[in-house]
Write an enzyme that holds these catalytic residues in place. Structure first.
Site, PDB file in Angstrom:
ATOM      1  N   ASP A 182       9.408   2.889  -0.856  1.00  0.00           N
ATOM      2  CA  ASP A 182       8.386   3.536  -0.032  1.00  0.00           C
ATOM      3  C   ASP A 182       8.705   3.202   1.429  1.00  0.00           C
ATOM      4  OD1 ASP A 182       4.726   3.519   0.113  1.00  0.00           O
ATOM      5  OD2 ASP A 182       6.258   4.304   1.467  1.00  0.00           O
ATOM      6  N   LYS A 201       5.058   9.468   8.530  1.00  0.00           N
ATOM      7  CA  LYS A 201       4.918   8.919   9.885  1.00  0.00           C
ATOM      8  C   LYS A 201       5.975   9.447  10.856  1.00  0.00           C
ATOM      9  CE  LYS A 201       2.563   4.905   7.938  1.00  0.00           C
ATOM     10  NZ  LYS A 201       1.175   4.882   8.419  1.00  0.00           N
ATOM     11  N   TYR A 225       0.862  -1.182   0.000  1.00  0.00           N
ATOM     12  CA  TYR A 225       0.000   0.000   0.000  1.00  0.00           C
ATOM     13  C   TYR A 225       0.898   1.231   0.000  1.00  0.00           C
ATOM     14  CZ  TYR A 225      -3.414   3.448   1.750  1.00  0.00           C
ATOM     15  OH  TYR A 225      -4.229   4.552   1.909  1.00  0.00           O
TER      16      TYR A 225
END
Ligand code: KE4
Length: 430
Positions: free
Chosen positions: A241, A269, A146
């Site tokens: 990623d 994050k 994702y």
């Protein structure tokens, strides 16, 4: 004693009147685990507190940012100080330069970095940059990974899509979806075959170097190095990623841990310390193509916001203190090994995957190596485990397709309490 969740239920009813599904991100709805989502009022250290005043040991950690634990005093102080100087200027500031310098100092593959507001913005921008730099259109991703909710990524994606069992999303035109090719994670032969057939059309491969959105799935030996070699051979770009793994699995992220240099890296994050920050960066010759230096456009009103930059900078600087990653490794190894022992003692088929302080459990007898093997695990058993653990004051991800995070705020006592709850919960769900 069943946890009272009266106030969470009331708030959930109210929320659903004005917010789709009552949540601002689907996976929070706890639909897949058959529970009412807890509405959280505050958090501190390793604990979160719900609207009914109950506290839980937290292993979601806001889905990754809270590596220091919640409400770290130095992070809070940095944000409060920044807020006292105003909340946004829409102009460059020194603190965003300092955050960019911290990121560049930890990841040699990042010559320059652009701050944005989320992981999705980071990956969307990195893919536009890769397409603009190479003049090619095709993007390769991996099943179960994702990369945020950008149109190009909602193809066989993980996280909330896997949780809800929706492979893609209406609203993404076929013309766009068809430009994304998704292959099985860890299947280097499939990557090699695809490049042999279409290599000159492929702009980039985007990969979670350690997958965290189908549960945690580790790269098989040679997989990442193989991606590096194949993309270089065809002048395609390799995008790591690292929105989850960045500064989580090592001081320099997965690229340091595996000793590889991607062309572009996406972050999020942890670099925001819980406030909205994303970033993409990489080779200077590629980043030079980004406006205003180059022609490829990307922008953002709140990019580099001084409060968010302050939280991220404080977090990264604290993480620089010696011994913290070693302590995380020691705590995480202890916890996940003991979890395996507890399941084995009850003859419960359990697979445990982990790198550093991110890991997952799967109720399955089969080795976990890709999305197909993850899907053979029992999501129903995970749902029962989730509910049993929440009853015992432990807050896990409300989805079998997410990671469990250990923070520096989790004490050995916290871990022991969690293991005791797990032992009882394993017995309860049999
Ligand atoms: P955000 O746009 O949610 O900040 O980041 C998107 C993203 C990109 N890349 C990776 C590897 C990610 O894990 C994410 C977001 N992670 C999910 C949970 N695994 C966010 C939780 C949610 O969607 O509510």
């Amino acid at each position: 004693m069943a946890n009272r969740i009266v106030n969470s239920e009331k708030l959930f009813q109210r929320a659903r009147q004005v917010i789709p599904g009552g949540v601002n991100s689907p996976v929070r709805a706890a639909k897949a685990v058959g529970a009412v989502p807890l509405f959280i009022t505050r958090a501190e250290g390793s604990r979160i507190y719900d609207a009914d005043g109950q506290s839980y040991l937290d292993y979601v950690g806001s889905w990754g940012p809270m590596i220091l634990g919640h409400a770290h005093p130095q992070v809070l102080e940095a944000v409060i100080q920044a807020a006292g100087r105003g909340t946004s200027y829409g102009a460059p500031t020194e603190i965003e330069v300092e955050l960019a310098e911290e990121i560049v100092s930890r990841m040699p593959a990042i010559g320059q970095v652009r701050l944005v507001n989320s992981g999705t913005e980071a990956t969307m921008s990195a893919v536009r940059l890769a397409r603009g730099f190479t003049g090619r259109s095709l993007l390769v991703k991996f099943d179960g990974c994702y990369h945020g909710h950008g149109d190009s990524f909602l193809v066989k994606a993980g996280s909330g899509l896997a949780t809800l069992g929706i492979p893609g999303s209406p609203g993404v035109p076929e013309e766009i979806a068809s430009l994304t090719l998704s292959l099985p994670y860890n299947d280097l032969q499939a990557v090699s075959d695809l490049f042999r057939a279409q290599g000159p059309r492929i702009a980039a491969v985007i990969v979670e170097p350690v997958a965290g959105n189908m549960g945690v799935v580790l790269p098989q030996p040679g997989f990442l190095a193989g991606l590096r070699e194949i993309t270089a051979r065809y002048q395609s770009l390799l995008i790591f990623d690292e929105v989850i793994t960045g500064f989580r699995v090592a001081r320099g992220g997965a690229q340091e841990y595996y000793g590889l240099q991607p062309d572009l890296t996406c972050l999020g994050k942890i670099i925001g310390g819980g406030l909205p920050v994303g970033a993409y960066g990489g080779r200077k010759d590629i980043m030079a193509q980004i406006a205003p230096e180059g022609p490829i456009y990307q922008a953002g009103t709140l990019s580099g916001n001084p409060l968010a930059a302050a939280a991220g900078l404080a977090t990264l600087r604290i993480l620089s203190e010696t011994g913290l990653y070693e302590r995380l490794e020691e705590q995480s190894a202890f916890f996940f090994e003991r979890l395996k022992d507890l399941a084995r003692a009850q003859n419960l088929p359990l697979q445990v995957t982990r790198l550093g302080s991110m890991g997952s459990i799967f109720f399955s007898r089969e080795e976990i190596r890709d999305f197909a093997s993850v899907q053979k695990a029992s999501a129903e058993a995970y749902a029962r485990f989730y509910r049993a653990m929440r009853e015992r004051g432990v807050y896990l991800a409300p989805s079998a397709f997410e990671a469990l995070f250990i923070s520096l705020a989790h004490s050995r006592e916290d871990l022991e309490k969690t293991l005791a709850a797990a032992e009882e919960s394993f017995r309860e769900i049999r």
